[in-house]
Design an enzyme around this catalytic site. Structure first.
Site, mmCIF file in Angstrom:
data_model
loop_
_atom_site.group_PDB
_atom_site.id
_atom_site.type_symbol
_atom_site.label_atom_id
_atom_site.label_comp_id
_atom_site.label_asym_id
_atom_site.label_seq_id
_atom_site.Cartn_x
_atom_site.Cartn_y
_atom_site.Cartn_z
ATOM 1 N N PHE A 1 3.362 8.629 10.539
ATOM 2 C CA PHE A 1 2.512 9.318 9.583
ATOM 3 C C PHE A 1 3.329 10.342 8.782
ATOM 4 C CE2 PHE A 1 -2.114 8.706 11.240
ATOM 5 C CZ PHE A 1 -1.919 7.345 11.294
ATOM 6 N N SER A 2 2.624 11.161 8.010
ATOM 7 C CA SER A 2 3.260 11.999 6.992
ATOM 8 C C SER A 2 4.183 13.063 7.572
ATOM 9 C CB SER A 2 2.190 12.667 6.135
ATOM 10 O OG SER A 2 1.509 11.709 5.368
ATOM 11 N N ARG B 1 -0.820 16.885 12.899
ATOM 12 C CA ARG B 1 -0.011 16.028 12.030
ATOM 13 C C ARG B 1 0.477 16.729 10.753
ATOM 14 N NH1 ARG B 1 -5.248 13.915 12.138
ATOM 15 N NH2 ARG B 1 -6.440 13.968 10.189
ATOM 16 N N TRP C 1 -9.737 8.620 -1.395
ATOM 17 C CA TRP C 1 -9.989 7.779 -0.218
ATOM 18 C C TRP C 1 -11.289 6.984 -0.342
ATOM 19 C CZ3 TRP C 1 -6.568 6.179 2.989
ATOM 20 C CH2 TRP C 1 -5.474 6.967 3.347
ATOM 21 N N GLN D 1 3.886 7.252 2.533
ATOM 22 C CA GLN D 1 3.141 6.444 3.487
ATOM 23 C C GLN D 1 2.978 5.048 2.917
ATOM 24 O OE1 GLN D 1 1.430 7.891 6.848
ATOM 25 N NE2 GLN D 1 3.559 8.283 6.292
ATOM 26 N N TRP E 1 -4.683 0.102 3.818
ATOM 27 C CA TRP E 1 -4.061 0.957 4.824
ATOM 28 C C TRP E 1 -3.943 0.213 6.146
ATOM 29 C CZ3 TRP E 1 -4.783 2.936 9.622
ATOM 30 C CH2 TRP E 1 -4.061 4.094 9.981
ATOM 31 N N TRP F 1 0.825 -1.214 0.000
ATOM 32 C CA TRP F 1 0.000 0.000 0.000
ATOM 33 C C TRP F 1 0.858 1.263 0.000
ATOM 34 C CZ3 TRP F 1 -5.109 1.838 0.419
ATOM 35 C CH2 TRP F 1 -5.256 3.139 0.923
ATOM 36 N N MET F 2 0.386 2.278 -0.736
ATOM 37 C CA MET F 2 0.989 3.615 -0.731
ATOM 38 C C MET F 2 -0.098 4.656 -0.574
ATOM 39 S SD MET F 2 2.561 5.596 -4.086
ATOM 40 C CE MET F 2 4.271 5.093 -4.001
ATOM 41 N N ASP G 1 0.108 9.106 1.031
ATOM 42 C CA ASP G 1 0.695 10.437 0.877
ATOM 43 C C ASP G 1 2.184 10.440 0.514
ATOM 44 O OD1 ASP G 1 -1.760 10.868 1.989
ATOM 45 O OD2 ASP G 1 -1.025 11.792 3.827
#
Length: 496
Positions: A98-99, A165, A304, A55, A63, A36-37, A39
């Protein structure tokens, strides 16, 4: 401290990715090494190469606990996968890394800043999000012993520690550092926070850079802030936006605000806003200033709301990045063009002038799934404008996608409902475009599993992923009424 999760992830991705043939991936769009990919993270130029982190969940095409994948490129079009650099393990990022972003330190090391996430109360508990650092050499990175460097104690009052974030760093003219981070108020409205640092390691709150007044959804994710053509530009990816006319139809979409930064108050003062992409699949863009001074953007080419679309599960990878796009401001508006290096990989040229289109037709040599097309459309008779122009692509005997333009409404529409999906996901998006008497200019790029349409010299862009097998190469044209088309098509080759 040995990060066994990272060691295991690296061994897994190397073994499993070796089983994926290159022909199953796009040529110029970055995909995850395996799994999975989402951001783009840490988009940067470091030690003579472009670096893209992302990500990443290597173990599945859905995810889950976020790692940081890693790839490098010499031209932003051909990518080489490197071992992933971050894995969740530490108490402050046990639920995911996270990003975030990256920059080079004065001593030559590369600094990564990311959001570490932990959960209280198990998997269904609440996220607690803090900002963390890692330092490395372009291949291996070590998490900073002082993590987290920003936590709930560094938030202004009435801001939630559960949504804090996506730090984006940059270096200022005086050599100090700043970053902008997304946050939200308790009423769920998005806020962007500005932090400063003298050394990149010790950070302090400076100001609320910008905040949502209710116009643009709720939480603001993945901010980017940069100068461009004499203006200051703010990118943000809001959640749960309501559409405004034909703007902001993605729900979870992207907004560009153009204005100026007031250094005295440390506030951003917006003057113009627009969607960044008007298609179906685009989110969380990051930009870079290239060594030759261009501002270039790459976004996650996905929506999404379509991540579990039937058909994707047949691939061992999920998610891809957009083509790099060169940014500019014209007449107060953001313009985008595909990165100029793409022209170096043009192959056979096929060109037609003054093609009359009414009944559905094909043209010799106009086909393919890794191609670039320049199309100019106009009415045959200015006094009798056509009602609708259609281009069918990714077409075989069973499937197709389509791009249609209705000049009397000035609406351009992308439609992939006949591309092979078995579910009623999002298949259409319409865009209100500038045109005069039915004349429109489209620059179209297909790369096996996606289409990107640059409208009227990049004034707007529409992006969509394509589910149909890459063997569906047909392209045809049709018009309700009489239209005339000029078309130039190039095959695209990988050059490697």
């Amino acid at each position: 401290m040995v990060n066994y999760n990272l060691i295991f992830a690296r061994a897994y991705e190397k073994e499993e990715a070796s089983k994926i043939p290159a022909s199953s991936r796009p040529i110029f769009h970055l995909t995850p090494w395996i799994g999975w990919m989402n951001d783009p993270n840490g988009f940067s130029y470091y030690h003579g190469q472009y670096h893209m982190f992302y990500q990443y969940h290597p173990y599945d095409t859905e995810w889950d606990a976020m790692h940081w994948g890693h790839a490098v490129s010499h031209d932003l079009l051909h990518w080489t996968h490197l071992p992933c650099v971050l894995a969740p393990e530490s108490p402050y990022d046990s639920f995911g890394c996270f990003s975030g972003s990256a920059m080079e330190l004065p001593d030559g090391r590369q600094l990564l800043m990311y959001t570490g996430v932990r959960k209280d109360g198990g998997y269904k508990g609440k996220d607690y999000q803090t900002q963390c650092l890692a330092v490395g050499d372009g291949l291996n990175y070590t998490k900073y012993e002082g993590n987290p460097v920003l936590d709930a104690s560094d938030l202004p009052a009435d801001l939630s520690p559960h949504d804090f974030r996506d730090p984006k760093m940059w270096r200022t003219k005086d050599g100090s550092y700043r970053c902008v981070i997304g946050a939200r108020r308790m009423d769920k409205r998005g806020v962007l926070l500005l932090y400063g640092s003298e050394d990149g390691f010790s950070w302090h709150f400076e100001s609320i850079l910008a905040e949502n007044d209710g116009r643009f959804g709720l939480m603001w994710e993945c901010p980017d802030f940069f100068p461009l053509d004499g203006k200051d530009v703010l990118f943000v990816s809001p959640q749960d936006m309501l559409p405004e006319g034909f703007e902001y139809h993605n729900g979870n979409g992207t907004v560009c605000q153009i204005g100026r930064f007031d250094e005295e108050t440390k506030r951003f003062l917006p003057e113009h806003h627009q969607a960044i992409d008007y298609g179906i699949d685009f989110y969380a863009p990051q930009t870079i200033l290239t060594p030759d001074g261009r501002r270039v953007m790459i976004g996650w080419m996905q929506n999404w709301d379509t991540c579990k679309m039937t058909g994707y599960e047949e691939r061992p990878w999920f998610g891809q990045m957009t083509l790099p796009r060169e940014l500019s401001i014209r007449s107060g508006r953001l313009y985008q063009q595909p990165i100029r290096e793409l022209s170096l990989y043009r192959g056979q040229k096929v060109e037609y002038k003054n093609v009359h289109v009414s009944d559905r037709k094909t043209l010799d040599g106009i086909e393919g799934r890794s191609i670039e097309m320049d199309i100019r459309i106009r009415p045959e008779d200015a006094e009798k404008p056509y009602l609708k122009f259609i281009m069918y692509f990714a077409q075989d005997d069973k499937y197709y996608s389509m791009l249609s333009f209705r000049p009397h409404e000035s609406l351009l529409k992308i439609d992939r409902k006949f591309s092979g999906s078995r579910r009623a996901y999002i298949h259409q998006r319409r865009c209100l475009v500038a045109q005069k008497n039915g004349e429109i200019h489209l620059h179209v790029i297909l790369d096996r599993f996606s289409i990107e349409i640059f409208i009227n010299d990049g004034e707007q862009v529409m992006t969509a992923t394509i589910l149909t097998d890459a063997d569906a190469r047909g392209i045809s044209f049709e018009s309700d009424g009489h239209a005339v088309m000029d078309i130039t098509k190039y095959s695209l080759f990988d050059g490697q």
